[in-house]
Enzyme design. Structure first.
Site, PDB file in Angstrom:
ATOM      1  N   CYS A   1      84.010  60.278  53.259  1.00  0.00           N
ATOM      2  CA  CYS A   1      85.286  60.341  53.986  1.00  0.00           C
ATOM      3  C   CYS A   1      85.557  59.048  54.744  1.00  0.00           C
ATOM      4  O   CYS A   1      86.698  58.609  54.847  1.00  0.00           O
ATOM      5  CB  CYS A   1      85.282  61.532  54.951  1.00  0.00           C
ATOM      6  N   CYS A  35      94.211  78.069  36.808  1.00  0.00           N
ATOM      7  CA  CYS A  35      94.177  76.692  36.289  1.00  0.00           C
ATOM      8  C   CYS A  35      93.240  76.690  35.094  1.00  0.00           C
ATOM      9  O   CYS A  35      92.369  77.549  34.966  1.00  0.00           O
ATOM     10  CB  CYS A  35      93.683  75.759  37.394  1.00  0.00           C
ATOM     11  N   HIS A  36      93.393  75.705  34.235  1.00  0.00           N
ATOM     12  CA  HIS A  36      92.536  75.647  33.057  1.00  0.00           C
ATOM     13  C   HIS A  36      91.053  75.548  33.432  1.00  0.00           C
ATOM     14  O   HIS A  36      90.189  75.989  32.673  1.00  0.00           O
ATOM     15  CB  HIS A  36      92.946  74.481  32.166  1.00  0.00           C
ATOM     16  N   THR A  37      90.766  75.010  34.605  1.00  0.00           N
ATOM     17  CA  THR A  37      89.367  74.874  35.032  1.00  0.00           C
ATOM     18  C   THR A  37      88.724  76.248  35.285  1.00  0.00           C
ATOM     19  O   THR A  37      87.523  76.417  35.063  1.00  0.00           O
ATOM     20  CB  THR A  37      89.285  73.978  36.283  1.00  0.00           C
ATOM     21  N   ARG A  40     102.057  77.649  34.575  1.00  0.00           N
ATOM     22  CA  ARG A  40     101.270  78.346  35.589  1.00  0.00           C
ATOM     23  C   ARG A  40     101.726  79.790  35.717  1.00  0.00           C
ATOM     24  O   ARG A  40     102.931  80.088  35.721  1.00  0.00           O
ATOM     25  CB  ARG A  40     101.418  77.654  36.957  1.00  0.00           C
ATOM     26  N   CYS A  55      84.280  64.318  49.298  1.00  0.00           N
ATOM     27  CA  CYS A  55      83.640  64.546  50.595  1.00  0.00           C
ATOM     28  C   CYS A  55      82.261  65.121  50.333  1.00  0.00           C
ATOM     29  O   CYS A  55      82.093  65.957  49.441  1.00  0.00           O
ATOM     30  CB  CYS A  55      84.484  65.527  51.415  1.00  0.00           C
ATOM     31  N   CYS A  76      81.762  62.146  56.942  1.00  0.00           N
ATOM     32  CA  CYS A  76      80.660  61.759  56.049  1.00  0.00           C
ATOM     33  C   CYS A  76      80.906  60.356  55.489  1.00  0.00           C
ATOM     34  O   CYS A  76      81.965  59.763  55.666  1.00  0.00           O
ATOM     35  CB  CYS A  76      80.491  62.779  54.929  1.00  0.00           C
ATOM     36  N   ARG A 104      79.501  69.834  49.602  1.00  0.00           N
ATOM     37  CA  ARG A 104      79.501  69.829  48.127  1.00  0.00           C
ATOM     38  C   ARG A 104      78.219  70.405  47.529  1.00  0.00           C
ATOM     39  O   ARG A 104      78.250  71.007  46.453  1.00  0.00           O
ATOM     40  CB  ARG A 104      79.739  68.397  47.633  1.00  0.00           C
ATOM     41  N   CYS A 121      85.889  66.230  55.497  1.00  0.00           N
ATOM     42  CA  CYS A 121      85.276  66.446  56.817  1.00  0.00           C
ATOM     43  C   CYS A 121      85.621  65.329  57.799  1.00  0.00           C
ATOM     44  O   CYS A 121      85.501  65.480  59.001  1.00  0.00           O
ATOM     45  CB  CYS A 121      83.762  66.599  56.685  1.00  0.00           C
ATOM     46  N   CYS A 146      95.975  72.682  43.391  1.00  0.00           N
ATOM     47  CA  CYS A 146      95.282  71.972  42.305  1.00  0.00           C
ATOM     48  C   CYS A 146      96.220  71.218  41.370  1.00  0.00           C
ATOM     49  O   CYS A 146      96.460  70.045  41.552  1.00  0.00           O
ATOM     50  CB  CYS A 146      94.364  72.890  41.496  1.00  0.00           C
ATOM     51  N   HIS A 170      90.979  78.831  42.352  1.00  0.00           N
ATOM     52  CA  HIS A 170      90.973  77.690  43.284  1.00  0.00           C
ATOM     53  C   HIS A 170      92.369  77.113  43.521  1.00  0.00           C
ATOM     54  O   HIS A 170      92.499  76.012  44.044  1.00  0.00           O
ATOM     55  CB  HIS A 170      90.031  76.592  42.762  1.00  0.00           C
ATOM     56  N   GLU A 171      93.431  77.849  43.138  1.00  0.00           N
ATOM     57  CA  GLU A 171      94.791  77.310  43.333  1.00  0.00           C
ATOM     58  C   GLU A 171      95.580  78.406  44.051  1.00  0.00           C
ATOM     59  O   GLU A 171      96.171  79.266  43.396  1.00  0.00           O
ATOM     60  CB  GLU A 171      95.376  76.986  41.942  1.00  0.00           C
TER      61      GLU A 171
HETATM   62  P1  NAD Z   1      96.653  73.098  29.903  1.00  0.00           P
HETATM   63  O1  NAD Z   1      95.785  73.837  28.952  1.00  0.00           O
HETATM   64  O2  NAD Z   1      97.830  73.810  30.474  1.00  0.00           O
HETATM   65  O3  NAD Z   1      97.213  71.775  29.193  1.00  0.00           O
HETATM   66  C1  NAD Z   1      96.547  71.103  28.182  1.00  0.00           C
HETATM   67  C2  NAD Z   1      97.561  70.607  27.140  1.00  0.00           C
HETATM   68  O4  NAD Z   1      96.861  69.784  26.184  1.00  0.00           O
HETATM   69  C3  NAD Z   1      98.227  71.715  26.331  1.00  0.00           C
HETATM   70  O5  NAD Z   1      99.632  71.518  26.336  1.00  0.00           O
HETATM   71  C4  NAD Z   1      97.671  71.525  24.898  1.00  0.00           C
HETATM   72  O6  NAD Z   1      98.592  71.875  23.882  1.00  0.00           O
HETATM   73  C5  NAD Z   1      97.359  70.046  24.880  1.00  0.00           C
HETATM   74  N1  NAD Z   1      96.337  69.631  23.917  1.00  0.00           N
HETATM   75  C6  NAD Z   1      95.203  70.287  23.552  1.00  0.00           C
HETATM   76  N2  NAD Z   1      94.510  69.550  22.658  1.00  0.00           N
HETATM   77  C7  NAD Z   1      95.210  68.417  22.445  1.00  0.00           C
HETATM   78  C8  NAD Z   1      95.009  67.248  21.620  1.00  0.00           C
HETATM   79  N3  NAD Z   1      93.929  67.129  20.860  1.00  0.00           N
HETATM   80  N4  NAD Z   1      95.934  66.271  21.672  1.00  0.00           N
HETATM   81  C9  NAD Z   1      97.036  66.382  22.450  1.00  0.00           C
HETATM   82  N5  NAD Z   1      97.284  67.458  23.237  1.00  0.00           N
HETATM   83  C10 NAD Z   1      96.382  68.456  23.230  1.00  0.00           C
HETATM   84  O7  NAD Z   1      95.711  72.590  31.075  1.00  0.00           O
HETATM   85  P2  NAD Z   1      95.995  72.115  32.580  1.00  0.00           P
HETATM   86  O8  NAD Z   1      95.862  73.272  33.502  1.00  0.00           O
HETATM   87  O9  NAD Z   1      97.213  71.260  32.609  1.00  0.00           O
HETATM   88  O10 NAD Z   1      94.692  71.210  32.821  1.00  0.00           O
HETATM   89  C11 NAD Z   1      94.449  70.078  32.016  1.00  0.00           C
HETATM   90  C12 NAD Z   1      93.034  69.571  32.180  1.00  0.00           C
HETATM   91  O11 NAD Z   1      92.871  69.021  33.487  1.00  0.00           O
HETATM   92  C13 NAD Z   1      91.929  70.628  32.059  1.00  0.00           C
HETATM   93  O12 NAD Z   1      90.830  70.036  31.410  1.00  0.00           O
HETATM   94  C14 NAD Z   1      91.578  70.938  33.501  1.00  0.00           C
HETATM   95  O13 NAD Z   1      90.264  71.443  33.592  1.00  0.00           O
HETATM   96  C15 NAD Z   1      91.723  69.568  34.103  1.00  0.00           C
HETATM   97  N6  NAD Z   1      91.948  69.488  35.562  1.00  0.00           N
HETATM   98  C16 NAD Z   1      91.330  68.474  36.217  1.00  0.00           C
HETATM   99  C17 NAD Z   1      91.551  68.274  37.568  1.00  0.00           C
HETATM  100  C18 NAD Z   1      90.876  67.151  38.300  1.00  0.00           C
HETATM  101  O14 NAD Z   1      90.862  67.168  39.527  1.00  0.00           O
HETATM  102  N7  NAD Z   1      90.335  66.159  37.622  1.00  0.00           N
HETATM  103  C19 NAD Z   1      92.414  69.135  38.248  1.00  0.00           C
HETATM  104  C20 NAD Z   1      93.070  70.145  37.533  1.00  0.00           C
HETATM  105  C21 NAD Z   1      92.825  70.309  36.187  1.00  0.00           C
HETATM  106  N1  AHE Z   2      81.633  71.825  37.561  1.00  0.00           N
HETATM  107  C1  AHE Z   2      82.266  70.989  36.593  1.00  0.00           C
HETATM  108  C2  AHE Z   2      83.038  69.879  37.254  1.00  0.00           C
HETATM  109  C3  AHE Z   2      84.461  70.179  37.163  1.00  0.00           C
HETATM  110  C4  AHE Z   2      85.302  69.083  37.783  1.00  0.00           C
HETATM  111  O1  AHE Z   2      85.178  67.905  37.458  1.00  0.00           O
HETATM  112  N2  AHE Z   2      86.159  69.508  38.667  1.00  0.00           N
HETATM  113  C5  AHE Z   2      87.165  68.653  39.233  1.00  0.00           C
HETATM  114  C6  AHE Z   2      88.262  69.524  39.671  1.00  0.00           C
HETATM  115  S1  AHE Z   2      88.970  70.461  38.366  1.00  0.00           S
HETATM  116  C7  AHE Z   2      90.159  71.347  39.138  1.00  0.00           C
HETATM  117  O2  AHE Z   2      90.853  72.059  38.250  1.00  0.00           O
HETATM  118  C8  AHE Z   2      86.667  67.900  40.453  1.00  0.00           C
HETATM  119  O3  AHE Z   2      87.336  67.791  41.451  1.00  0.00           O
HETATM  120  N3  AHE Z   2      85.517  67.323  40.355  1.00  0.00           N
HETATM  121  C9  AHE Z   2      84.887  66.636  41.445  1.00  0.00           C
HETATM  122  C10 AHE Z   2      83.887  67.516  42.120  1.00  0.00           C
HETATM  123  O4  AHE Z   2      83.385  67.150  43.185  1.00  0.00           O
HETATM  124  O5  AHE Z   2      83.598  68.585  41.573  1.00  0.00           O
HETATM  125  C11 AHE Z   2      81.269  70.391  35.643  1.00  0.00           C
HETATM  126  O6  AHE Z   2      81.658  70.186  34.484  1.00  0.00           O
HETATM  127  O7  AHE Z   2      80.141  70.139  36.067  1.00  0.00           O
HETATM  128 ZN    ZN Z   3      92.380  73.349  38.850  1.00  0.00          ZN
END
Ligand code: NAD
Ligand code: AHE
Ligand code: ZN
Length: 375
Positions: A103, A45-47, A370, A111, A100, A115, A97, A175, A67-68
């Site tokens: 939850c 994943c991008h993360t 992916r 949760c 907590c 954490r 859990c 994820c 993580h996926e």
């Molecule tokens: P990815 O890199 O596959 O997708 C990102 C897309 O954004 C790409 O298609 C790219 O071309 C486009 N992009 C980049 N800059 C841009 C801009 N300025 N304007 C428009 N488009 C632009 O990533 P992903 O795996 O789909 O993840 C996306 C984001 O979500 C990441 O930041 C990841 O860390 C985050 N994420 C968050 C959670 C969460 O729980 N909040 C879960 C999973 C992933």
């Molecule tokens: N450690 C990072 C935080 C990253 C973050 O926000 N993670 C998301 C999931 S990304 C999955 O691809 C999330 O679930 N956040 C809530 C949590 O409890 O972490 C930073 O930047 O500090």
């Molecule tokens: Zn992820």
């Protein structure tokens, strides 16, 4: 192997941005409340790339990222009752859990139980790692560390799934796909007929589009700077495309003009704070809601005129799409088995754990959604 140290292959990130190294890693047996899992498939994943880059304040090195994933329980520690050896599972970075304050609140999927440990790369019991290489401890990551043939997770972070589900596919429900669907269904609660904008058409953004289509959105506007994303995105429900580079006006203005005053819901799926601002500001006055899904680095901050909120726009964020992990991941797996949600369509590449560095290279190329690694 129960109760014994297992030596297996894992991809170790010794330092930020340095190629991962496949090492023989010792994995200690699970302690009370822990589960040792044989990981069979993991995606990237991008993360993972974000933490590897060194910009994540919670990123500690050396560590085992990932993580996926999906796998099979090898052994369980004392007091673990909800999973048994042989169970098919998805490790979840958001624990559940059920006891907590978080939850029990009924207001969040976050949760609090483990954490504090998962944020610093250790297990809750003794605040130590279960991974080592020649006696040197290697940190865990997000409580999952799936770039390893065996990992140890907290029992509250392990979702038991249908044994008939193909693990090389449903690993994605750990994820990206779940996050995108949940951002729409749980966090935004998009209604029938809504106009939706999705910024970033990677796996997360496409899953947002898929979720919005299922929710009955009337228009789903995909925004990406990579026009190659537009063709495939149609299959996930995107109805119109905007490339910000094709316009002189700010992208929020382009969207407001296209939609008679703004969208009902927008989703930022990139992790870019200026796009987060645009995503809020393209929302309709009075009710438009913008959900932040993308993860931005430490030191990055969002800004907008408070007037945007005073006049009714709402700014939200989501972690794992608001899904309660242990309860709802098995439900998502069932939806996939009934063909109610896509998963296979997000898998563009298949490699092995030994090819993980090539997989990270692919992640930065436009053509990859992916990549699933056989572990
Ligand atoms: P990815 O890199 O596959 O997708 C990102 C897309 O954004 C790409 O298609 C790219 O071309 C486009 N992009 C980049 N800059 C841009 C801009 N300025 N304007 C428009 N488009 C632009 O990533 P992903 O795996 O789909 O993840 C996306 C984001 O979500 C990441 O930041 C990841 O860390 C985050 N994420 C968050 C959670 C969460 O729980 N909040 C879960 C999973 C992933
Ligand atoms: N450690 C990072 C935080 C990253 C973050 O926000 N993670 C998301 C999931 S990304 C999955 O691809 C999330 O679930 N956040 C809530 C949590 O409890 O972490 C930073 O930047 O500090
Ligand atoms: Zn992820």
């Amino acid at each position: 192997t129960q109760g014994q140290v297992i030596t297996c292959k894992a991809a170790v990130a010794w330092e930020p941005n340095k190629p991962l190294v496949i090492e023989d890693v010792q994995v200690a047996p699970p302690q009370a409340g822990e589960v040792r899992i044989k990981i069979l498939f993991t995606a990237l994943c991008h993360t993972d790339a974000y933490t590897w880059s060194g910009k994540d304040p919670e990123g500690l090195f050396p560590c085992i990222l990932g993580h996926e994933a999906a796998g099979i329980v090898e052994s369980v520690g004392e007091g673990v009752t909800e999973v048994l050896p042989g169970d098919h599972v998805i490790p979840c970075y958001q624990a559940e859990c059920r006891e907590c304050k978080f939850c029990k609140s009924g207001k969040t999927n976050l949760c609090g139980k483990v954490r504090t440990a998962t944020g610093v790369g250790v297990m809750m019991n003794d605040r130590k790692s279960r991974f080592s290489v020649n006696g040197k401890p290697i940190y865990h990551f997000m409580g999952t560390s799936t770039f390893s043939q065996y990992t140890v997770a907290h029992d509250v972070s392990v979702a038991k799934i249908d044994t008939k589900a193909p693990l090389d596919k449903v690993c994605l429900l750990g994820c990206g796909v779940s996050t995108g669907l949940g951002a729409v269904w749980n966090t935004a609660k998009v209604e029938l007929g809504s106009i939706v904008a999705v910024f970033g058409l990677g796996t997360v953004g496409l899953a947002v589009a898929e979720g919005a289509k299922a929710a009955g959105a009337s228009r789903i506007i995909g925004v990406d700077i990579d026009s190659k994303k537009f063709g495939p995105a149609k299959n996930f429900g995107v109805t119109e495309f905007v490339n910000p580079n094709d316009h002189d006006k700010p992208i929020q203005q382009v969207l407001v003009d296209l939609t008679d005053g703004g969208v009902d819901y927008s989703f930022e799926c990139i992790g870019n704070v200026s796009v987060m601002r645009a995503a809020l500001e393209c929302c309709h006055k009075g009710w438009g809601t913008s959900v932040i899904v993308g993860v931005a680095a430490s030191g990055q901050e969002i800004s907008t005129r408070p007037f945007q909120l005073v006049t009714g726009r709402v700014w939200k964020g989501t972690a794992f799409g608001g899904f309660k992990s242990r309860t709802q991941v098995p439900w998502l797996v069932e939806k996939y088995m009934k063909k109610e949600i896509k998963v296979d369509e997000y898998i563009t590449h298949n490699l092995t754990l030994g090819e993980i560095n090539e997989a990270f290279d692919l992640l930065h190329e436009g053509g990859c959604l992916r990549c699933v690694l056989k572990v």
